[in-house]
Structures are given as structure tokens and as C-alpha cells.
Design an enzyme around this catalytic site. Structure first.
Site, PDB file in Angstrom:
ATOM      1  N   HIS A 134     -48.748 -14.790 -37.008  1.00 56.12           N
ATOM      2  CA  HIS A 134     -49.206 -13.630 -35.050  1.00 56.12           C
ATOM      3  C   HIS A 134     -47.470 -13.202 -34.523  1.00 56.12           C
ATOM      4  O   HIS A 134     -47.493 -12.578 -34.054  1.00 56.12           O
ATOM      5  CB  HIS A 134     -50.120 -14.716 -34.205  1.00 56.12           C
ATOM      6  CG  HIS A 134     -50.366 -13.862 -33.209  1.00 56.12           C
ATOM      7  ND1 HIS A 134     -51.476 -13.719 -32.993  1.00 56.12           N
ATOM      8  CD2 HIS A 134     -49.578 -13.496 -31.721  1.00 56.12           C
ATOM      9  CE1 HIS A 134     -51.769 -13.368 -31.702  1.00 56.12           C
ATOM     10  NE2 HIS A 134     -50.552 -13.439 -31.372  1.00 56.12           N
ATOM     11  N   GLU A 135     -47.140 -14.840 -34.725  1.00 61.68           N
ATOM     12  CA  GLU A 135     -45.509 -14.438 -34.268  1.00 61.68           C
ATOM     13  C   GLU A 135     -45.089 -13.854 -34.525  1.00 61.68           C
ATOM     14  O   GLU A 135     -44.369 -12.986 -33.394  1.00 61.68           O
ATOM     15  CB  GLU A 135     -45.137 -15.820 -33.532  1.00 61.68           C
ATOM     16  CG  GLU A 135     -46.158 -17.347 -33.027  1.00 61.68           C
ATOM     17  CD  GLU A 135     -46.380 -17.156 -31.530  1.00 61.68           C
ATOM     18  OE1 GLU A 135     -46.005 -15.441 -30.863  1.00 61.68           O
ATOM     19  OE2 GLU A 135     -47.840 -17.242 -31.348  1.00 61.68           O
TER      20      GLU A 135
ATOM     21  N   HIS B 155     -45.485 -10.719 -33.497  1.00 61.50           N
ATOM     22  CA  HIS B 155     -44.563  -9.408 -32.166  1.00 61.50           C
ATOM     23  C   HIS B 155     -43.048  -9.279 -32.331  1.00 61.50           C
ATOM     24  O   HIS B 155     -43.364  -8.309 -31.953  1.00 61.50           O
ATOM     25  CB  HIS B 155     -44.609 -10.453 -31.009  1.00 61.50           C
ATOM     26  CG  HIS B 155     -45.940 -10.859 -30.832  1.00 61.50           C
ATOM     27  ND1 HIS B 155     -46.376 -10.613 -29.168  1.00 61.50           N
ATOM     28  CD2 HIS B 155     -47.099 -12.352 -30.539  1.00 61.50           C
ATOM     29  CE1 HIS B 155     -47.949 -10.762 -29.672  1.00 61.50           C
ATOM     30  NE2 HIS B 155     -47.933 -12.366 -29.664  1.00 61.50           N
TER      31      HIS B 155
ATOM     32  N   CYS C 107     -54.105 -14.214 -27.235  1.00 67.51           N
ATOM     33  CA  CYS C 107     -52.947 -13.649 -27.498  1.00 67.51           C
ATOM     34  C   CYS C 107     -52.684 -14.254 -25.861  1.00 67.51           C
ATOM     35  O   CYS C 107     -53.141 -13.237 -24.626  1.00 67.51           O
ATOM     36  CB  CYS C 107     -52.059 -12.299 -27.606  1.00 67.51           C
ATOM     37  SG  CYS C 107     -50.934 -11.888 -27.931  1.00 67.51           S
TER      38      CYS C 107
END
Ligand code: NI
Length: 183
Positions: free
Chosen positions: A144-145, A148, A102
Site C-alpha cells: 500500500h505504501e 503511493h 488510507c
């Protein structure tokens, strides 16, 4: 366009949920997307989310490099995908463990369980709706994005913290970790 400063783990902007974008067509959103793209390319990232550049709005971008896609069903290389106000629906409860890095956790990599097959929806910067089924790495980078946007960094998804390590050591010791770009 400008290259933006990337927030690192420990900054509060990475811990709180981001707000929905009220108008995806607004000029400031187009500017944000252009700056995020330049920032992601400069950092050699596979993906980037707006809170990583200190903007707490629900905007993510990613691409699926040919080297990462397995070619299995719904896991194909993909060019740049920008999603405004994305939503993820899990289509298969099965999880796969894979290496991730990341841009907000520089120098480290970890093995992270992710759902193998998802559907994601969102708005493109031109206002068009995006609705796709994704598997494999494509599904991994989208999860994953979007994490965030909810204040979640990949170490928080790990179930075996013995597989969190320094990039150079992980790459030396795990063949599957070679082509991993931070996101
Ligand atoms: Ni990230």
C-alpha cells in the site's frame, strides 16, 4: 518536529510518481522522516508515504500492530520501519483480499487484493540497507505504501468496487474490518 498536512484523493501529488532520494543521509530527509512520524502518530495511521504529505520523494514508513499480524510465517508484528527508495519483489503470485483504509482517502474503506508474500528492500534513515521477506498484513501495508510512490491509491487496486464503503458502515457489517487503521 511538526505535524504536516495530509494530501487527499484528488490532489495531483498523489497521482504522479515520486522521485528517488539522492542522499538518504541528508539532514532534510531526517527532518522529513521525523515530521512524517509525528504526522502518522497524530493521525493514528499504520503507515504513511511522503507524497501523502505533499513531498514527492520515495520515502515510506509503517508498522505492523500486534492485532494485525497473523503470526503466520513472515507475518509478525513489526515496530516502525522506514524505507528510503524501497523496491518490492513479488515472491508469490497468490493474492488475498483484505480491508484497507488510507489517510488520503478519509472516511472510506475498501477490500483490496494484495500479493501474500513479498520481499522488500530499501535504505533506513541511518543508511543501513533493509532486506526483508514479508507476508500477510506486513506485506499488505508495504505494498500500500509503495503504491503511493507510484501514484496509486488503494481504490485503483480494487476488483470489486461494491466493497468500497464508509468506515462506520463497513465496520458495522464486516467483523474482519474492526482493527483496520488507515495507511
Ligand atoms: Ni494510503
Amino acid at each position: 518536529m511538526s505535524i504536516l498536512k495530509i494530501a487527499r484523493m484528488g490532489h495531483p501529488v498523489l497521482r504522479r510518481p515520486s522521485a528517488a532520494v539522492p542522499d538518504p543521509a541528508a539532514p532534510e530527509i531526517h527532518r522529513l522522516v521525523a515530521d512524517m512520524l509525528e504526522t502518522m502518530e497524530d493521525a493514528n495511521g499504520a503507515g504513511l508515504a511522503a507524497p501523502q504529505v505533499h513531498v514527492p520523494l520515495r520515502v515510506v514508513m509503517f508498522h505492523v500492530p500486534a492485532g494485525r499480524a497473523t503470526g503466520a510465517e513472515d507475518d509478525l508484528p513489526a515496530g516502525l520501519t522506514v524505507l528510503i527508495n524501497p523496491e518490492i519483489e513479488v515472491l508469490d503470485q497468490t493474492q488475498d483480499v483484505g480491508w484497507e483504509g488510507c489517510l488520503s482517502v478519509p472516511g472510506l474503506m475498501g477490500a483490496v487484493p494484495r500479493y501474500t508474500r513479498i520481499r522488500y528492500r530499501g535504505i533506513a534513515p541511518d543508511g543501513a540497507p533493509i532486506d526483508r521477506i514479508a507476508a500477510g498484513f506486513h506485506a499488505r501495508v508495504a505494498q500500500h505504501e509503495c503504491d503511493h510512490l507510484d501514484g496509486i491509491l488503494y481504490p485503483m487496486r480494487m476488483t470489486d468496487l461494491s466493497l468500497l464503503g464508509f468506515v462506520e458502515d463497513i465496520k458495522k457489517n464486516f467483523a474482519e474490518a474492526q482493527d483496520v487503521e488507515p495507511e
